[in-house]
Design an enzyme around this catalytic site. Structure first.
Site, PDB file in Angstrom:
ATOM      1  N   SER A 134       0.963  -0.973  -0.013  1.00 22.73           N
ATOM      2  CA  SER A 134      -0.458  -0.100   0.077  1.00 22.73           C
ATOM      3  C   SER A 134       1.262   1.108  -0.386  1.00 22.73           C
ATOM      4  O   SER A 134       2.242   1.457   0.169  1.00 22.73           O
ATOM      5  CB  SER A 134      -1.022   0.096   1.053  1.00 22.73           C
ATOM      6  OG  SER A 134       0.168  -0.026   2.616  1.00 22.73           O
ATOM      7  N   LYS A 135       0.412   2.729   0.034  1.00 22.08           N
ATOM      8  CA  LYS A 135       1.562   3.028  -0.368  1.00 22.08           C
ATOM      9  C   LYS A 135       2.272   3.699   1.665  1.00 22.08           C
ATOM     10  O   LYS A 135       3.414   4.347   1.212  1.00 22.08           O
ATOM     11  CB  LYS A 135       0.199   4.847  -0.304  1.00 22.08           C
ATOM     12  CG  LYS A 135      -0.637   4.823  -1.220  1.00 22.08           C
ATOM     13  CD  LYS A 135      -1.126   6.716  -1.424  1.00 22.08           C
ATOM     14  CE  LYS A 135      -2.590   6.150  -2.766  1.00 22.08           C
ATOM     15  NZ  LYS A 135      -2.835   7.542  -2.988  1.00 22.08           N
ATOM     16  N   ARG A 136       1.434   3.675   2.056  1.00 24.07           N
ATOM     17  CA  ARG A 136       2.308   3.450   3.309  1.00 24.07           C
ATOM     18  C   ARG A 136       4.080   2.582   3.187  1.00 24.07           C
ATOM     19  O   ARG A 136       4.954   2.884   4.360  1.00 24.07           O
ATOM     20  CB  ARG A 136       1.048   2.747   4.661  1.00 24.07           C
ATOM     21  CG  ARG A 136       1.522   1.647   4.607  1.00 24.07           C
ATOM     22  CD  ARG A 136       0.773   1.218   5.817  1.00 24.07           C
ATOM     23  NE  ARG A 136       0.765  -0.365   6.541  1.00 24.07           N
ATOM     24  CZ  ARG A 136       1.117  -0.444   6.746  1.00 24.07           C
ATOM     25  NH1 ARG A 136       2.132  -0.843   6.860  1.00 24.07           N
ATOM     26  NH2 ARG A 136       0.503  -2.316   6.589  1.00 24.07           N
TER      27      ARG A 136
END
Length: 468
Positions: free
Chosen positions: A240-242
């Protein structure tokens, strides 16, 4: 039968790294078999599809070198063909009109939820006559899916997977406004485009069972399916973006070479013995579906950096100068001239031996094309004591008389001076590094001096040593 694969992204954002790997696997499979690799833009979601996203996908694939055959196909532009197939199923009794209102469907879901049942359409219009249709309700067209038995998928990665037909409801093929659903569009497009292998993420596995029922209803032979595990972050959670999940263009901006990213993505979920560094030519020659594992793979950015460093060292020097040029223009605030390009080409063998990304390569090269007087970083300035400046003045006087301007000759001069004065070589070479590069870190300093040339080397020493 000739192999035909396809990559079919939705243009709702950039080319995600997982999508890039899917495209790579499809491209490799087609090229390995001498087949065809197609690009289809699944833009039926008009609210979320954008031209900017289409452009980003095409740009990302082009940068990665994943060239497709023929023109990219817009799924939306084929909507009349999709509707035609839905009406054909309706005429054959394989589909039916459903007149449920949105309120009825919501009530159905609430009752099923309250009873602890799966929320599925209950088939209430499956066998009803259209004469019972309520006034003012535009019908959808639903697939008359089999209720008994099971749908079986012989997946080329996951193996045999079975789903009871009782778990699948009568899905909508055509909405009330006449637009086709994604499920129908995908099947019709794959059929019409002659796709023989569908290689995609295993998040599509549930969709496949529904799509197989459309193939069955139309009497079409489905393609072979291969559902590949998703990419996870370093912590094992879905990427994911994290985790820094980025689009292909972001990896380009971060200084990765396309061949390095291709190699890295290939090894995310596919293996060929113990081989880690795999050229594109070998990848095409070796790629098969049997090499794809069933477990999710994890992003490892340190491994990607190391792999990229390997490909930078292999890259042509002129190409690398061209790639870092725009970064240097931005950093320097001026265009690079022919002299700058010549200097960078001469310096590149020493520079690329140390860099893992083009960002690092450009940063390492900047001092070569920075105008005098060279700015000194804090550590470099600390090295240039009065004593060190005096030593540099002596070295400069000897450099002036050097018989030839080579790294070996210059090193010999400095070594001789260090022996005369009883200094360790580093005590002399480090101030020289500071004077010539403005830093305490650079390629081998005598190579730097050779690249800079006699005049520029003496001028840079003179800037810090008081006109030596």
């Amino acid at each position: 039968m000739s192999v035909v694969t396809r990559f079919a992204p939705s243009p709702t954002g950039y080319l995600h790294i997982g999508g890039a790997r899917t495209a790579l696997f499809n491209w490799l499979y087609a090229r390995h078999h001498g087949g065809t690799f197609l690009l289809r833009i699944e833009d039926t979601d008009r609210a979320r599809s954008t031209q900017a996203a289409v452009d980003a996908i095409i740009d990302g694939l082009s940068w990665l070198g994943l060239t497709w055959d023929g023109d990219a196909v817009s799924q939306f532009e084929r909507r009349e063909r999709h509707a035609e197939v839905a009406h054909a199923m309706l005429a054959q009794g394989k589909a039916y009109r459903c007149y449920c209102s949105p309120e009825e469907l919501e009530q159905m879901r609430e009752e099923q939820k309250a009873a602890g049942l799966p929320m599925r359409y209950d088939g209430r219009w499956r066998d009803r006559d259209a004469s019972e249709a309520p006034a003012g309700v535009a019908p959808v067209i639903r697939l008359k899916a089999p209720r008994e038995g099971e749908t079986v998928l012989q997946d080329k990665v996951q193996g045999e997977v079975r789903v009871q037909n009782s778990q699948l409801d009568d899905m909508v093929l055509l909405r009330a406004d006449g637009t086709p659903t994604y499920m129908l569009s995908v099947v019709v497009d794959d059929q019409d485009m002659g796709v023989t292998q569908v290689i995609r993420g295993d998040d599509h596995l549930t969709n496949t069972f529904r799509q197989l029922q459309i193939y069955q209803a139309m009497g079409w032979t489905p393609p072979d399916f291969a559902h590949i595990p998703l990419i996870h972050g370093p912590d094992g959670a879905k990427l994911s973006k994290r985790h820094g999940a980025l689009g292909a263009e972001a990896y380009r901006d971060l200084g990765y070479l396309p061949e390095a990213l291709r190699n890295y993505l290939l090894r995310l979920g596919w293996s060929h013995g113990d081989d880690e560094i795999i050229s594109t030519e070998d990848a095409v020659s070796w790629f098969n579906l049997e090499g794809i594992g069933r477990s999710p793979s994890r992003m490892d950015y340190a491994k990607l950096d190391n792999l990229n460093g390997h490909y930078i060292r292999l890259a042509d020097d002129d190409r690398l100068v061209g790639l870092i040029g725009p970064r240097l223009v931005t950093a320097l605030g001026r265009e690079l001239g022919d002299t700058d390009h010549d200097l960078l080409r001469h310096a590149m063998p020493g520079l690329k031996a140390r860099a893992k990304t083009l960002v690092e390569l450009a940063a390492g090269a900047q001092f070569y094309v920075t105008a005098r007087p060279l700015p000194l970083d804090e550590k470099a300035a600390q090295l240039l004591s009065d004593e060190a400046r005096g030593q540099l003045a002596v070295i400069a006087s000897r450099f002036k008389d050097a018989s030839d301007w080579t790294a070996a000759t210059l090193e010999g001069i400095v070594r001789a001076y260090a022996e005369e004065t009883g200094l360790k070589l580093g005590k002399v070479a480090q101030p020289l590094r500071a004077a010539l590069s403005g830093s305490t870190v650079s390629p081998p300093i005598f190579e730097v001096a050779e690249v800079l040339g006699r005049a520029e080397t003496l001028a840079r020493i003179g800037d810090v040593a008081g006109g030596a």
